[in-house]
Scaffold this motif. Structure first.
Motif, PDB file in Angstrom:
ATOM      1  N   LYS B 117       2.481   5.020   6.019  1.00 40.40           N
ATOM      2  CA  LYS B 117       2.966   5.394   4.694  1.00 40.40           C
ATOM      3  C   LYS B 117       2.300   4.524   3.619  1.00 40.40           C
ATOM      4  O   LYS B 117       1.843   5.024   2.594  1.00 40.40           O
ATOM      5  CB  LYS B 117       4.493   5.210   4.672  1.00 40.40           C
ATOM      6  N   GLU B 118       2.223   3.218   3.898  1.00 40.97           N
ATOM      7  CA  GLU B 118       1.663   2.287   2.916  1.00 40.97           C
ATOM      8  C   GLU B 118       0.205   2.637   2.616  1.00 40.97           C
ATOM      9  O   GLU B 118      -0.228   2.691   1.470  1.00 40.97           O
ATOM     10  CB  GLU B 118       1.748   0.833   3.426  1.00 40.97           C
ATOM     11  N   GLU B 119      -0.534   2.866   3.712  1.00 40.80           N
ATOM     12  CA  GLU B 119      -1.960   3.149   3.593  1.00 40.80           C
ATOM     13  C   GLU B 119      -2.187   4.430   2.776  1.00 40.80           C
ATOM     14  O   GLU B 119      -2.993   4.458   1.843  1.00 40.80           O
ATOM     15  CB  GLU B 119      -2.508   3.343   5.011  1.00 40.80           C
ATOM     16  N   ALA B 120      -1.412   5.479   3.134  1.00 40.33           N
ATOM     17  CA  ALA B 120      -1.570   6.768   2.455  1.00 40.33           C
ATOM     18  C   ALA B 120      -1.189   6.651   0.985  1.00 40.33           C
ATOM     19  O   ALA B 120      -1.859   7.191   0.105  1.00 40.33           O
ATOM     20  CB  ALA B 120      -0.721   7.833   3.145  1.00 40.33           C
ATOM     21  N   GLU B 121      -0.109   5.905   0.721  1.00 35.69           N
ATOM     22  CA  GLU B 121       0.342   5.771  -0.667  1.00 35.69           C
ATOM     23  C   GLU B 121      -0.621   4.927  -1.483  1.00 35.69           C
ATOM     24  O   GLU B 121      -0.857   5.200  -2.665  1.00 35.69           O
ATOM     25  CB  GLU B 121       1.759   5.181  -0.703  1.00 35.69           C
ATOM     26  N   ALA B 122      -1.197   3.907  -0.856  1.00 31.49           N
ATOM     27  CA  ALA B 122      -2.160   3.071  -1.577  1.00 31.49           C
ATOM     28  C   ALA B 122      -3.361   3.903  -2.006  1.00 31.49           C
ATOM     29  O   ALA B 122      -3.803   3.847  -3.152  1.00 31.49           O
ATOM     30  CB  ALA B 122      -2.608   1.905  -0.691  1.00 31.49           C
ATOM     31  N   LYS B 123      -3.840   4.716  -1.063  1.00 30.71           N
ATOM     32  CA  LYS B 123      -4.990   5.586  -1.361  1.00 30.71           C
ATOM     33  C   LYS B 123      -4.628   6.591  -2.471  1.00 30.71           C
ATOM     34  O   LYS B 123      -5.401   6.815  -3.404  1.00 30.71           O
ATOM     35  CB  LYS B 123      -5.383   6.325  -0.077  1.00 30.71           C
ATOM     36  N   ALA B 124      -3.429   7.179  -2.344  1.00 30.06           N
ATOM     37  CA  ALA B 124      -2.995   8.178  -3.324  1.00 30.06           C
ATOM     38  C   ALA B 124      -2.874   7.542  -4.705  1.00 30.06           C
ATOM     39  O   ALA B 124      -3.332   8.115  -5.705  1.00 30.06           O
ATOM     40  CB  ALA B 124      -1.662   8.794  -2.899  1.00 30.06           C
TER      41      ALA B 124
END
Lengths: 239, 247
Positions: B117-124
């Protein structure tokens, strides 16, 4: 006999009001669990049917095992819908109790099964209507990101469908609640049967039957109001 | 197949059941890596059908679509894997209305690329900042303007880190004053070297950004060329007619 005497005879003597309470309890239990089964069946059947409708072309082209599985499932779903919607629920209940579960004597469980199976057909059509009402662009967006058909269904489509059909689903609950009044056919003491038992014991029809009707009415009116509140809240979160 | 072709279509045909008109009537085309190809043509010419065939939203009747060396139009190809590498932007945005913007952007990377979740949200969030919409992360699509929605739709596709982006008339449903912000973002993408296939009516965009322009008519590619020769010196009479109408 005055109304007061009738009231005492029918409800107070022998604590017969408790029968009504027990009956209502059974009615609510049967309705609630039957709807749970109905929703589960309904989602599965509606997904099968709309998957078949939407993917016929693709599957036919690729052929193979999956296409035949889907075809058989779809035929089975159609048969189920035809049979359940084409026969009276009382007959289904009797068949469940005296043929399918001939050795079982737990009437409530059999009633849950029968009403659940019955409700599933109607819930399936509610859900299918819901799935059809979702813009095809939502499917395409999901698929274009790389979701397969079922992932698209689960993550993108079904959450939107549930939101869209929730009020209709609650109405199905209300319909089901009234339909369970025939559970007495297989010896279940639901609300209607409780009224009948009191009538049989006191030989007075007016009080118990009117009481039963009023209880149904109150429950239905309360539920209807709850559905209205729910509808309003859903609409608010939309925009 | 040439090495630098990312997509190649070979004799692609599509006809709809019960219709004599062939939406695609033998299209041979190719997209090179890093290239911006703009497809124009009159309505009903098959340009959207061609674009939607590239990621198999339309199933071609016959022919091949070679993506990264694999014929994805062949039987028993797992198209879902390939679609992850092809971002698509629709005319009507098709954002998921029941999810917040952030959820719209992270659902596919989390479920398909198995990002945390963190990785995806950081990218987003990083991409949202780039398009200047990071303050809308917790909004719902219905709270956004058309231009904002389309920029979010582009970002949603970018979050999957695609190798090619397909745009199906991305500005056609927008109010005129919002067209610019979407085209600017697309220009920015092109400048960064993204491979793009764009179906559009924006001739200005085609002139300015395209490496190559294709003109489709009656299900075939009637003419193609660099924007200069294409717009200044069109050869086919059909294209001359078309340009006379739209320019």
């Amino acid at each position: 006999m005055s109304l007061k005497e009738q009231f005492i005879l029918n409800f107070v003597e022998g604590a017969r009001w408790k029968w009504l309470v027990d009956g209502l309890k059974n009615t609510l239990i049967i309705t609630f669990f039957a709807l749970l089964i109905g929703v589960a069946i309904g989602i599965i059947i509606s997904v099968i049917r709309s998957t078949y409708d939407k993917n016929k072309e693709t599957y036919k082209k690729n052929g193979g095992f999956g296409y035949y599985v889907l075809k058989v499932l779809n035929a089975f779903a159609s048969l189920y819908l035809t049979v359940v919607r084409g026969t009276p629920v009382v007959v289904q209940l009797l068949i469940s109790y005296f043929i399918i579960f001939a050795s079982a004597r737990n009437g409530v469980a059999v009633a849950i099964f029968a009403f659940g199976l019955n409700s599933g057909a109607y819930v399936a059509e509610i859900f299918r209507g819901g799935i059809m009402s979702i813009d095809n662009g939502q499917f395409e967006a999901g698929r274009s990101l790389g979701f397969n058909y079922f992932q698209t269904m689960i993550h993108i489509i079904i959450p939107q469908v549930i939101k869209a059909v929730l009020p209709t689903l609650c109405n199905e609950f209300i319909v089901l609640l009234k339909e369970t009044s025939v559970a007495g056919y297989v010896g279940v003491m639901d609300l209607t049967k409780a009224g009948e038992l009191i009538r049989g014991r006191t030989f007075s029809a007016f009080m118990p039957l009117i009481a039963v009707a009023i209880i149904y009415l109150v429950v239905v009116v309360v539920l209807t109001q709850l559905v209205k509140i729910l509808e309003r809240r859903l609409r608010k979160s939309e925009r | 197949m040439k090495d630098n072709y990312i997509i190649e279509t070979i004799d692609l045909k599509k006809h709809y059941k019960g219709s004599v008109i062939k939406a695609l009537n033998g299209v041979n085309s190719h997209i090179k890596k890093g290239e911006v190809v703009v497809i124009i043509g009159p309505s009903g010419s098959g340009k959207s059908t061609l674009l939607r065939s590239l990621n198999l939203l339309e199933l071609p009747t016959s022919g091949s679509i070679i993506f990264n060396g694999v014929d994805i139009a062949a039987k028993n190809v797992n198209i879902n894997i390939h679609r992850q590498k092809m971002g698509m932007v629709f005319q009507h945005f098709n954002l998921f209305p029941h999810m917040t913007i952030l959820k719209n952007l992270t659902v596919a990377p989390m479920k398909l690329l198995k990002k945390s979740k963190e990785e995806a949200e950081a990218k987003a969030m990083e991409l949202l900042r780039r398009v200047g919409l990071d303050d809308r992360a917790d909004s719902y699509p219905s709270q956004l303007s058309g231009g904002q929605k389309q920029r979010i739709a582009i970002v949603r596709a970018l979050c999957m880190e695609p190798e090619v982006m397909l745009f199906d008339e991305p500005t056609s449903a927008l109010d005129p004053e919002m067209v610019g912000e979407v085209l600017d973002l697309m220009k920015q993408l092109a400048a960064e070297g993204m491979t793009m296939v764009v179906v559009t009516h924006e001739m200005g965009f085609a002139k300015e950004v395209a490496d190559r322009v294709l003109f489709m008519c009656d299900g075939v590619i009637e003419e193609e060329g660099s924007p200069e020769e294409f717009f200044d010196n069109p050869k086919s009479p059909r294209l001359q007619q078309f340009l006379a109408k739209v320019l």
